[in-house]
Design an enzyme around this catalytic site. Sequence first.
Site, PDB file in Angstrom:
ATOM      1  N   GLU A 289      -4.746   2.230   2.170  1.00  0.00           N
ATOM      2  CA  GLU A 289      -5.611   1.314   1.437  1.00  0.00           C
ATOM      3  C   GLU A 289      -6.757   0.762   2.284  1.00  0.00           C
ATOM      4  OE1 GLU A 289      -3.313  -1.696  -0.540  1.00  0.00           O
ATOM      5  OE2 GLU A 289      -2.093  -0.258  -1.622  1.00  0.00           O
TER       6      GLU A 289
ATOM      7  N   GLU B   1       2.896   4.353  -3.343  1.00  0.00           N
ATOM      8  CA  GLU B   1       3.464   3.019  -3.589  1.00  0.00           C
ATOM      9  C   GLU B   1       3.383   2.720  -5.079  1.00  0.00           C
ATOM     10  OE1 GLU B   1       1.809  -0.342  -1.435  1.00  0.00           O
ATOM     11  OE2 GLU B   1       1.819   0.808   0.439  1.00  0.00           O
TER      12      GLU B   1
HETATM   13  C1  FCB Z   1      -0.054  -2.857  -1.315  1.00  0.00           C
HETATM   14  C2  FCB Z   1       0.235  -2.766   0.175  1.00  0.00           C
HETATM   15  C3  FCB Z   1       1.684  -3.010   0.526  1.00  0.00           C
HETATM   16  C4  FCB Z   1       2.272  -4.130  -0.303  1.00  0.00           C
HETATM   17  C5  FCB Z   1       2.012  -3.910  -1.770  1.00  0.00           C
HETATM   18  C6  FCB Z   1       2.626  -4.949  -2.682  1.00  0.00           C
HETATM   19  O1  FCB Z   1      -1.406  -3.135  -1.510  1.00  0.00           O
HETATM   20  O2  FCB Z   1      -0.120  -1.490   0.663  1.00  0.00           O
HETATM   21  O3  FCB Z   1       1.751  -3.261   1.904  1.00  0.00           O
HETATM   22  O4  FCB Z   1       1.814  -5.330   0.134  1.00  0.00           O
HETATM   23  O5  FCB Z   1       0.625  -3.846  -1.996  1.00  0.00           O
END
Ligand code: FCB
Length: 452
Positions: free
Chosen positions: A171, A360
Site C-alpha cells: 500500500e 488483505e
Molecule cells: C491495511 C493495512 C494493514 C491493516 C489493515 C486493516 O490498510 O495494510 O496493515 O492495518 O489495513
Amino acid sequence: MSAPSQKPGPFPDDFLFGVATAAYQIEGAVDIDGRKPSIWDTYSHEPGRVLNGDTGNIACNHYHLWESDLDLIKSMHVGAYRFSLSWSRLIPDGTGVVNQKGLDFYDRLIDGCLERNLKPFVTLYHWDLPQTLQDNGGWAQRSTAEAFAAYAALVVNEFGDRIDCISTFNEPWCSAILGNLMGVHAPGNQDLALALKCVHHQHLAHGLATKTIKSIRPELPVGIVLNLQSVYAAEQGEEHDAAVDRHRDFHNHLFTDPLFEGRYPQSVMNVLGQNLPDTWEKDLQTIQQPLDYWGLNYYQPTRVLHDKDSTANFPQTKDAPKAHDATLTDLGWEVAPATMVDLLSEMYQRYDLPPCFITENGACYNDSPVNGEVKDDRRIEYLDAHLKSVSQAISLDIPVQGYFAWSLMDNFEWSEGYDSRFGLVFVDYKTQTRTVKKSGHWYAQLAEIYLS
Ligand code: FCB
C-alpha cells in the site's frame, strides 16, 4: 463450530488460502537484538498521534512467540503466510551495517514456515522506514529509493531460495498520502509537494528493487501490493461523475499508471506535475517493471462528491456521508463486497495485468471472549460475502490466485491502536493469550478443503 449454510466458492483446486500480518503490528521487541527505531516507533511515541497513546513496543510479542504463532497458523489449515520484514531489524540505520540477529530471526521464521508447509509471502516494506533514513529526508529523497534496492538485495541473497513470493511495497498510497499529505500515519507530514516526491521515490524504489531481485533470482515471483479504491459518486450529476474520475486519477492511477504503464495520469500532471522530482520522466522506464503478480488489499468502497470549495486541492472531492442503510464495521467501514468485483474488473480492463492475489481482506469487529469463546459471526458474514465476490471475479475470468485474510490475529492497528480488532484470533494483550475466534475456526474449515 459453525459453517455458513453454503460454502463460498467454487475456487480452482490450486487456489491459495492464507493469513496476513505486518512486522510493526505484531513483532514488539523494538529495541532488542540490535533493532533501531523506525518511523512508526517515533510517530507512535508522539503525544496525540495514536489512540490511547498505544505503541508497537510489545504488540503481540511475536518476536518471542513466533513459534507458537506459526503452530497456530498451521492449525488453521492455510497454505500460506504473508508477513513483512522490519527493515530496521535487518539494517538498523537503513543503509550500511547489517544486523546478524535480525537475519537470524527471519531465518528461523522462514524455516519455521517451511517446516509447517506454509508458503512464505514476504513483504519488504509495510510502512516502517528506518528512522535514520527519515532523518535524512525519508521518501522525499532519491537516496532512500537506492537504499531500498540494497535492502531488497540483502533479503533476496539471504532468503530468496526459501520464499514463495516477494512484494516490494504494501500500500504505497498509505505511506505516501496518509503519512505525508494527510499526516495521520508516520511520519505525520501534511505537505502536498513533499507527498508527491514520496510517491515518485517509492515508485522508483519499487522499480530498482524489482530489477535487483530479478537480477539475483530471476525465478522468484515479484509483485507489489496496492490498496486501490472502488470509487462511486454518492449523488447523481455530471459534476460528481467528473469528481469520481479525478479521485480515481489521484488515488489509484497516480500509482497504477506509472507502475503498470510507465506514465503519470495527465490530469494529475496538469495540476501537480511541478511537484515531482525533476528526474520523473527518465525514471518511468525503471518504475515500470514486468511483474509476476500484484496484490489487492480490499476493505470497503469509496463514495465521493464534488467539493464545491474551489480552493480545495486536486482532486477536489470530499467523502460522502455514509448512506443511512449502509452496513458498517466497528471502525465505520462500509461492507459492500460486490464493489471488490467492480474494482477488479476495472483494473483488468484498464491494464494488461499479471494474476492477482487478494493480499488483505477482513473486518474490524471488537467482540471479546465470553466463557472462552469469541462469537464473531459478523466477521464470518463479512469474509463469506467477500469470498463469494472473489469466486465471482474468477468466474468472470479475472485471474485471482489466492486470498489472505487480514489478519491472523488482533494487532496494533496503526493510528487506531489496539482497540480495533481485525484478527481471526483474539489477543489478550495483558497475558498474550491467543484464542481462536469463531471466524478463525470457520476459515480453517474452509481452507482445509483447498489444502493440497
Ligand atoms: C491495511 C493495512 C494493514 C491493516 C489493515 C486493516 O490498510 O495494510 O496493515 O492495518 O489495513
